[in-house]
Design a protein around this motif. Structure first.
Motif, PDB file in Angstrom:
ATOM      1  N   GLU A 141       1.207   5.369  -0.528  1.00 35.45           N
ATOM      2  CA  GLU A 141       0.573   6.681  -0.663  1.00 35.45           C
ATOM      3  C   GLU A 141       1.482   7.619  -1.443  1.00 35.45           C
ATOM      4  OE1 GLU A 141      -0.412   5.556   3.792  1.00 35.45           O
ATOM      5  OE2 GLU A 141       1.405   5.705   2.594  1.00 35.45           O
ATOM      6  N   TRP A 155      -8.860   6.010   4.450  1.00 33.24           N
ATOM      7  CA  TRP A 155      -7.814   6.914   4.926  1.00 33.24           C
ATOM      8  C   TRP A 155      -8.004   7.161   6.412  1.00 33.24           C
ATOM      9  CZ3 TRP A 155      -3.911   8.383   1.778  1.00 33.24           C
ATOM     10  CH2 TRP A 155      -4.088   8.206   0.413  1.00 33.24           C
ATOM     11  N   THR A 211      -6.852   1.639  -6.716  1.00 30.83           N
ATOM     12  CA  THR A 211      -6.401   2.931  -6.235  1.00 30.83           C
ATOM     13  C   THR A 211      -7.506   3.623  -5.447  1.00 30.83           C
ATOM     14  OG1 THR A 211      -7.093   3.981  -8.303  1.00 30.83           O
ATOM     15  CG2 THR A 211      -4.784   3.311  -8.137  1.00 30.83           C
ATOM     16  N   CYS A 264      -3.101   5.425   4.310  1.00 30.00           N
ATOM     17  CA  CYS A 264      -4.052   4.673   3.487  1.00 30.00           C
ATOM     18  C   CYS A 264      -4.138   3.252   4.031  1.00 30.00           C
ATOM     19  CB  CYS A 264      -3.549   4.650   2.055  1.00 30.00           C
ATOM     20  SG  CYS A 264      -4.554   3.679   0.904  1.00 30.00           S
ATOM     21  N   GLY A 315      -0.384   1.746   4.502  1.00 28.03           N
ATOM     22  CA  GLY A 315       0.718   2.422   3.841  1.00 28.03           C
ATOM     23  C   GLY A 315       1.668   3.018   4.858  1.00 28.03           C
ATOM     24  N   CYS A 324      -3.399   6.634  -3.400  1.00 28.37           N
ATOM     25  CA  CYS A 324      -2.918   5.398  -2.795  1.00 28.37           C
ATOM     26  C   CYS A 324      -3.060   4.260  -3.802  1.00 28.37           C
ATOM     27  CB  CYS A 324      -3.715   5.102  -1.531  1.00 28.37           C
ATOM     28  SG  CYS A 324      -3.294   3.542  -0.723  1.00 28.37           S
ATOM     29  N   VAL A 368       0.880  -1.172   0.000  1.00 26.90           N
ATOM     30  CA  VAL A 368       0.000   0.000   0.000  1.00 26.90           C
ATOM     31  C   VAL A 368       0.916   1.220   0.000  1.00 26.90           C
ATOM     32  CG1 VAL A 368      -1.810   1.239   1.232  1.00 26.90           C
ATOM     33  CG2 VAL A 368      -1.764  -1.278   1.274  1.00 26.90           C
TER      34      VAL A 368
END
Length: 121
Positions: free
Chosen positions: A6, A36, A77, A95, A112, A22, A4
């Motif tokens: 970002e 998020w 995404t 993310c 992320g 992301c 993941v």
């Protein structure tokens, strides 16, 4: 493994806009939720916005009307458009993706590395 990643973020003056992106990649069957979260210094991580594979969307009250989350499951995404930013929006934004690896199997959450958003005059 699932990655993941970002991108976006940065510094902006109050009232400005930023967009976070992301990208989710790796070995999994499907994405059930993309979202998020954010964490400000000294505070707990909190949900900002999330979108499910069925396009159900949930926002934190503090960002409703200012932030917009959108996702493309096929492209794996998710985006977060942030408008009318306030100093209180300053945080590291993370993310997350909930994915399944087998049909009917459980979901696994991946995060992320985080993207800094700073709102300051």
């Amino acid at each position: 493994q699932v990655q993941v990643v970002e991108s976006g973020g940065g510094s902006v003056q109050p009232g400005g806009s930023l967009e976070l992106s992301c990208a989710i990649s790796g070995n999994f069957l499907s994405i059930t939720v993309m979202g998020w979260y954010r964490q400000a210094p000294g505070k707990q991580r909190e949900l900002v916005a999330a979108i499910t594979s069925g396009s159900n969307i949930n926002y934190a009250d503090s960002v409703k009307g200012r932030f917009t989350v959108s996702g493309d499951n096929a492209k794996r995404t998710v985006y977060l458009q942030m408008n009318s930013l306030k100093p209180d929006d300053t945080a590291v934004y993370y993310c997350n993706a909930d994915v399944t690896k087998n049909l009917g199997g459980p979901s696994f959450r991946y995060w992320g590395q985080g993207a800094q958003v700073t709102v300051s005059s």
